[in-house]
Scaffold this motif. Structure first.
Motif, PDB file in Angstrom:
ATOM      1  N   GLN A  30       0.821  -1.215   0.000  1.00 23.78           N
ATOM      2  CA  GLN A  30       0.000   0.000   0.000  1.00 23.78           C
ATOM      3  C   GLN A  30       0.853   1.263   0.000  1.00 23.78           C
ATOM      4  O   GLN A  30       0.406   2.320  -0.444  1.00 23.78           O
ATOM      5  CB  GLN A  30      -0.922  -0.007   1.221  1.00 23.78           C
ATOM      6  N   GLY A  31       2.081   1.151   0.473  1.00 22.46           N
ATOM      7  CA  GLY A  31       3.001   2.282   0.457  1.00 22.46           C
ATOM      8  C   GLY A  31       3.973   2.227  -0.700  1.00 22.46           C
ATOM      9  O   GLY A  31       5.021   2.903  -0.655  1.00 22.46           O
ATOM     10  N   ASP A  32       3.655   1.415  -1.712  1.00 22.21           N
ATOM     11  CA  ASP A  32       4.508   1.259  -2.900  1.00 22.21           C
ATOM     12  C   ASP A  32       5.900   0.750  -2.534  1.00 22.21           C
ATOM     13  O   ASP A  32       6.914   1.170  -3.111  1.00 22.21           O
ATOM     14  CB  ASP A  32       4.627   2.591  -3.662  1.00 22.21           C
ATOM     15  N   ILE A  33       5.945  -0.166  -1.557  1.00 18.53           N
ATOM     16  CA  ILE A  33       7.198  -0.769  -1.111  1.00 18.53           C
ATOM     17  C   ILE A  33       7.216  -2.224  -1.576  1.00 18.53           C
ATOM     18  O   ILE A  33       6.295  -2.987  -1.307  1.00 18.53           O
ATOM     19  CB  ILE A  33       7.340  -0.711   0.420  1.00 18.53           C
ATOM     20  N   GLY A  34       8.257  -2.609  -2.282  1.00 15.70           N
ATOM     21  CA  GLY A  34       8.429  -3.981  -2.711  1.00 15.70           C
ATOM     22  C   GLY A  34       9.380  -4.724  -1.796  1.00 15.70           C
ATOM     23  O   GLY A  34      10.119  -4.115  -1.012  1.00 15.70           O
ATOM     24  N   TYR A  35       9.380  -6.039  -1.894  1.00 13.42           N
ATOM     25  CA  TYR A  35      10.228  -6.853  -1.013  1.00 13.42           C
ATOM     26  C   TYR A  35      10.762  -8.051  -1.768  1.00 13.42           C
ATOM     27  O   TYR A  35      10.015  -8.770  -2.441  1.00 13.42           O
ATOM     28  CB  TYR A  35       9.424  -7.336   0.198  1.00 13.42           C
ATOM     29  N   TRP A  36      12.080  -8.231  -1.683  1.00  9.39           N
ATOM     30  CA  TRP A  36      12.732  -9.441  -2.150  1.00  9.39           C
ATOM     31  C   TRP A  36      13.384 -10.113  -0.957  1.00  9.39           C
ATOM     32  O   TRP A  36      14.271  -9.545  -0.323  1.00  9.39           O
ATOM     33  CB  TRP A  36      13.821  -9.142  -3.184  1.00  9.39           C
ATOM     34  N   GLY A  37      12.938 -11.315  -0.628  1.00  7.81           N
ATOM     35  CA  GLY A  37      13.542 -12.087   0.451  1.00  7.81           C
ATOM     36  C   GLY A  37      14.326 -13.254  -0.105  1.00  7.81           C
ATOM     37  O   GLY A  37      14.428 -13.439  -1.326  1.00  7.81           O
ATOM     38  N   PRO A  38      14.908 -14.083   0.766  1.00 12.03           N
ATOM     39  CA  PRO A  38      15.747 -15.194   0.311  1.00 12.03           C
ATOM     40  C   PRO A  38      15.047 -16.151  -0.645  1.00 12.03           C
ATOM     41  O   PRO A  38      15.700 -16.707  -1.534  1.00 12.03           O
ATOM     42  CB  PRO A  38      16.124 -15.900   1.617  1.00 12.03           C
ATOM     43  N   ALA A  39      13.747 -16.349  -0.462  1.00 18.53           N
ATOM     44  CA  ALA A  39      13.035 -17.278  -1.342  1.00 18.53           C
ATOM     45  C   ALA A  39      13.124 -16.841  -2.795  1.00 18.53           C
ATOM     46  O   ALA A  39      13.113 -17.672  -3.713  1.00 18.53           O
ATOM     47  CB  ALA A  39      11.570 -17.391  -0.913  1.00 18.53           C
ATOM     48  N   ARG A  40      13.235 -15.531  -3.013  1.00 19.75           N
ATOM     49  CA  ARG A  40      13.350 -15.031  -4.379  1.00 19.75           C
ATOM     50  C   ARG A  40      14.801 -14.776  -4.774  1.00 19.75           C
ATOM     51  O   ARG A  40      15.220 -15.129  -5.874  1.00 19.75           O
ATOM     52  CB  ARG A  40      12.547 -13.738  -4.543  1.00 19.75           C
TER      53      ARG A  40
END
Length: 307
Positions: A30-40
């Protein structure tokens, strides 16, 4: 698009933090924040970027990272949080070279090139070196790697490299990035504080009081070695945490950590900022004492047991 790197380090609550972030992905979106964690990152983003025999492979990996970052920006992501402790290096490599993250600078330089100067902030959690190496020892042994002998731990204790060196390498590879350093002993079990440092975002604490990927105690480590066909007698007798250093070696490593913290508190030569615990009185609850197998209180008890 700004990129924020949560580098870990290993054995400082990274798995707990990553699960906490995943619980709040909708709020972040909702705040236009993306996330890349270890799974990706380990499956489709970073392969070939840090470890490659073929010199062309890192270049291809950099191109892939650049393309994926551009796609995220095109989707409207204004800030991208990347959390993966392997960005710093591996515990196996640290043991092989008897030094804290010896390739951290090289890794960050490659990542910075791949991200095209987008890295605006870095969050690093550090931990007393004797406890970091002890926890890394339990982790690697539980995963089937070799159990190191006393000579290896003596070599580690004599080593000159500390967190100050790691942080200096990061600053050289990521000039202009806001590097924030959090002591594990202060912020253990408080993933919301790490998220606040990374994104300036206040979210509730983890009500489930999770403590994920904890070090196995000696009794369970022996069982793991036995099940793998190894020799459980290579581990010391007793129960509780495995502390592979002698008291003198542990004291030397703690003195080095005290020097690192003093350097950070004095301004870190302008390279990094030490996160202060200004919200302790109103932070969420820590883990119950009976569940504390990490952190300052537990470590004090473990030291007392070894006296």
């Amino acid at each position: 698009m700004d990129v924020i790197l949560h580098l870990g380090a290993h054995r400082t609550g990274t798995t707990t933090f990553q699960h906490y972030v995943r619980d709040h992905l909708d709020t972040l979106a909702q705040g236009d924040i993306g996330y890349w964690g270890p799974a990706r990152t380990r499956k489709s983003v970073f392969p070939g970027l840090f470890h490659a025999v073929n010199p062309r492979r890192p270049q291809r990996a950099q191109g892939r990272v650049r393309m994926l970052a551009a796609k995220a920006e095109a989707r409207g992501v204004r800030r991208l949080l990347i959390s993966d402790e392997n960005m710093l290096g591996s515990c196996i490599d640290a043991f092989r070279r008897a030094a804290l993250y010896p390739a951290a600078g090289e890794h960050m330089a490659r990542l910075a090139a791949a991200l095209g100067g987008r890295v605006s902030r870095v969050v690093l959690t550090i931990r007393a070196q004797d406890m970091w190496w002890a926890s890394a020892s339990a982790l690697t042994a539980a995963r089937g790697h070799r159990v190191h002998d006393a000579a290896k731990y003596a070599q580690i204790a004599r080593g000159a490299r500390g967190w100050r060196d790691v942080i200096t390498d990061l600053a050289c590879a990521l000039p202009g990035a806001d590097i924030r350093v959090m002591p594990f002993e202060t912020f253990a079990g408080r993933p919301e504080c790490t998220l606040r440092e990374a994104l300036d975002l206040d979210l509730p604490g983890d009500g489930r009081l999770r403590w994920l990927n904890r070090s196995l105690p000696l009794t369970e480590l022996r069982d793991v070695l036995r099940e793998r066909g190894g020799d459980p007698t290579v581990l010391p007798r007793g129960e509780g945490r495995w502390q592979p250093f002698t008291l003198a070696q542990a004291a030397a490593l703690r003195e080095k950590y005290a020097d690192d913290l003093h350097w950070l508190a004095a301004g870190a030569d302008g390279l990094a900022t030490l996160t202060q615990d200004e919200i302790r009185a109103r932070a969420g609850s820590n883990l119950p004492p009976g569940h504390m197998t990490e952190g300052h209180t537990h470590e004090q008890r473990q030291v007392a047991q070894h006296r």
